[in-house]
Design an enzyme around this catalytic site. Structure first.
Site, PDB file in Angstrom:
ATOM      1  N   GLU A 204     -29.114  10.173 -23.552  1.00  0.00           N
ATOM      2  CA  GLU A 204     -28.040   9.051 -23.018  1.00  0.00           C
ATOM      3  C   GLU A 204     -28.407   8.693 -21.607  1.00  0.00           C
ATOM      4  O   GLU A 204     -27.680   9.266 -20.742  1.00  0.00           O
ATOM      5  CB  GLU A 204     -26.855   9.944 -23.198  1.00  0.00           C
ATOM      6  CG  GLU A 204     -26.193  10.140 -24.654  1.00  0.00           C
ATOM      7  CD  GLU A 204     -24.837  10.702 -24.714  1.00  0.00           C
ATOM      8  OE1 GLU A 204     -24.083  10.510 -23.634  1.00  0.00           O
ATOM      9  OE2 GLU A 204     -24.474  10.878 -25.739  1.00  0.00           O
ATOM     10  N   GLU A 393     -26.472  12.167 -32.243  1.00  0.00           N
ATOM     11  CA  GLU A 393     -25.162  12.718 -31.835  1.00  0.00           C
ATOM     12  C   GLU A 393     -24.176  12.070 -32.613  1.00  0.00           C
ATOM     13  O   GLU A 393     -24.176  10.793 -32.445  1.00  0.00           O
ATOM     14  CB  GLU A 393     -24.732  12.846 -30.340  1.00  0.00           C
ATOM     15  CG  GLU A 393     -25.771  13.922 -29.700  1.00  0.00           C
ATOM     16  CD  GLU A 393     -24.931  14.145 -28.071  1.00  0.00           C
ATOM     17  OE1 GLU A 393     -24.027  13.564 -27.901  1.00  0.00           O
ATOM     18  OE2 GLU A 393     -25.879  14.501 -27.285  1.00  0.00           O
TER      19      GLU A 393
HETATM   20  O1  IFM Z   1     -21.263  16.694 -24.738  1.00  0.00           O
HETATM   21  C1  IFM Z   1     -21.645  15.454 -24.406  1.00  0.00           C
HETATM   22  C2  IFM Z   1     -23.177  15.476 -24.874  1.00  0.00           C
HETATM   23  O2  IFM Z   1     -23.705  16.210 -23.600  1.00  0.00           O
HETATM   24  C3  IFM Z   1     -23.824  14.048 -24.527  1.00  0.00           C
HETATM   25  N1  IFM Z   1     -23.022  13.273 -25.524  1.00  0.00           N
HETATM   26  C4  IFM Z   1     -21.499  13.364 -25.601  1.00  0.00           C
HETATM   27  C5  IFM Z   1     -21.171  14.790 -25.675  1.00  0.00           C
HETATM   28  C6  IFM Z   1     -19.745  14.718 -25.866  1.00  0.00           C
HETATM   29  O3  IFM Z   1     -19.093  14.217 -24.809  1.00  0.00           O
END
Ligand code: IFM
Length: 487
Positions: A204, A393
């Site tokens: 990210e 994710e």
């Molecule tokens: O916890 C975060 C993660 O570190 C990166 N993506 C989103 C998740 C939830 O906010």
């Protein structure tokens, strides 16, 4: 905007839209099964990889052990007012010591894969120069434990814990940080790719760059003016490219590498052919300084025109590095960035604002829009030549009130996941090349500026005792994995 008549004519039924989307996705990518019939198979494709994800600073703890240097998050969490509950990741959920128990939890889910991140400051306490001889020992142990449990390790090289020493020398504003990241990637690849065959470069970029350098909500807490911010963006994508090249040069043959980016996704507000096209265009522009330049090797004209004098300084050689060929693209997908409608005027789409009543999960940013699990990979596969996509994710924050025996009936998280997976299944049924899914997260953990107040785990953690208790959502996920289907 198309006329009302045209719009009505092109409004599609769900089945028709599905067939249209499959056709629009491109015959080269579309299986004959989906080309002939919009009927959806009941499950996910054979060999689909199900797993969970975590990151080093969020779960490990062990902040002062075995020669780890400080990271920008150690510094940031100590600044008053930065973290909602004043907490740090010093101990977190103690994965550093409890990884065996955590791997057993993964095994009980039937998970095939686990995506964890490596803490750069454990490996290079100063960010570069001399490696810490024991810096990878924990990951050696973790990887061996995973393999013994039949779970495939997927390692992420950077999930936001920049060594503080590099921040002191300019952090991501300095090109040297990108170079140091490449060197670190080479070192890790040389040591771990005998067993870790799948590597993600950076998690990210969009979040750590913008939250850390524009709004200042995340470490290192900067609020940079546009020109400096664009240079940080450029150094982040450059670091990704240098890491891809380093993994290829220093990793075992056949190691696969790619990014794990939170693609900003535009979703057609109403599924018509025009709006679908508009959503693709919008997705390309929304990701211009990140995925788009990584996949296309150029900044879009609109991005450069808008940035004007604040555009990043870059060379053609850097663009080549940034767009180094990747083996897969990881997409972190939670919520739509925008709903859009088609527009005949440039840039060819009109954003539709989220109404104040739009529902969300416990985190206010996590707006409900489960169809994004279809549109994110579908737009990516339509825009760029990606052969393999992973959802790196997806998950949900929920209030998670434990009963007296510690169990959590998180039906809201189950509802969120079920809906997201239904839309992901639509993508795989249309032959969008999604190969696996990593649920965020295995365990409740340190949720950055929210501290421990926000929970994302399938497994509840009592932070006072470190007791782990699987939630209802863990049972739901176990069922999905065992059937490779939702029902
Ligand atoms: O916890 C975060 C993660 O570190 C990166 N993506 C989103 C998740 C939830 O906010």
């Amino acid at each position: 905007m198309p006329s009302r008549l045209t719009r009505r004519r092109t409004l599609l039924t769900a089945a028709g839209a599905s067939a249209l989307a499959a056709a629009a996705y491109g015959s080269a990518h579309t299986s004959s099964r989906t080309a002939q019939s919009p009927r959806r198979p009941a499950g996910f494709p054979d060999g689909f990889r199900w797993g969970t994800a975590t990151s080093a600073y969020q779960v490990e703890g062990g902040a002062h052990e075995d020669g780890r240097g400080p990271s920008i998050w150690d510094t940031f969490t100590r600044e008053p007012g930065r973290i909602r509950d004043g907490s740090t990741g010093d101990v977190s959920v103690d994965h550093y010591h409890r990884y065996r128990e955590d791997v057993a939890l993964m095994k009980s889910l039937g998970a095939h894969t686990y995506r964890f991140s490596i803490a750069w400051p454990r490996v290079f306490p100063e960010g570069k120069g001399k490696a810490n001889p024991g810096g990878l020992d924990f990951y050696d142990r973790l990887v061996d434990e995973l393999l013994a449990a039949g779970i495939e390790p997927y390692a992420t090289l950077y999930h936001w814990d920049l060594p503080q020493a590099l921040q002191d020398r300019g952090g991501w504003e300095s090109r040297d940080t990108a170079q140091a990241f490449g060197d670190y990637a080479a070192y890790v690849a040389g040591r771990l790719t005998d067993r870790v065959r799948q590597v993600f470069t950076i998690n990210e970029m969009q979040t750590f760059v913008e939250q850390g350098h524009e709004t200042g909500n995340f470490a290192p807490g900067l609020k940079l003016p546009p020109g400096r911010l664009n240079q940080v963006r450029h150094h982040a994508v450059l670091a990704h490219g240098l890491a891809v090249q380093a993994v290829r040069a220093s990793g075992r043959r056949g190691t696969r590498v790619g990014p794990a980016e939170n693609i900003a996704t535009a979703v057609p507000a109403v599924e018509t052919a025009e709006n679908i096209k508009a959503a693709e265009r919008a997705t390309r522009e929304l990701n211009a300084p990140y995925l788009t330049v990584m996949m296309e090797g150029r900044y879009t004209d609109a991005y450069l025109a808008k940035a004007g004098r604040d555009a990043p300084r870059f060379t053609d050689a850097e663009l080549k590095i940034i767009s180094s060929k990747v083996d897969f693209v990881g997409l972190n997908v939670y919520a739509p960035s925008q709903y859009v409608l088609a527009s005949e005027a440039a840039p060819g789409f009109t954003p539709v604002p989220f109404p104040a009543s739009h529902p969300h999960m416990a985190s206010s940013w996590l707006l409900l829009g489960p169809e994004v699990l279809y549109w994110a990979p579908r737009n990516a596969a339509r825009l760029w030549p990606v052969k393999d996509i992973f959802i790196t994710e997806n998950g949900a924050s929920a209030a998670d009130e434990p009963t007296p025996d510690g169990t959590v009936h998180d039906v809201d998280r189950v509802m969120y996941l079920r809906n997201c997976l239904m839309h992901l299944q639509r993508a795989t049924a249309e032959a969008v090349p999604v190969r696996g899914y990593f649920l965020w997260s295995l365990l409740d953990n340190f949720e950055w500026a929210d501290g421990y107040a926000t929970r994302f785990g399938l497994v509840h953690v009592d932070y006072a005792t470190q007791r782990r208790t699987p939630k209802l959502s863990a049972e739901f996920y176990r069922e999905v994995i065992s059937r490779n289907a939702l029902a």
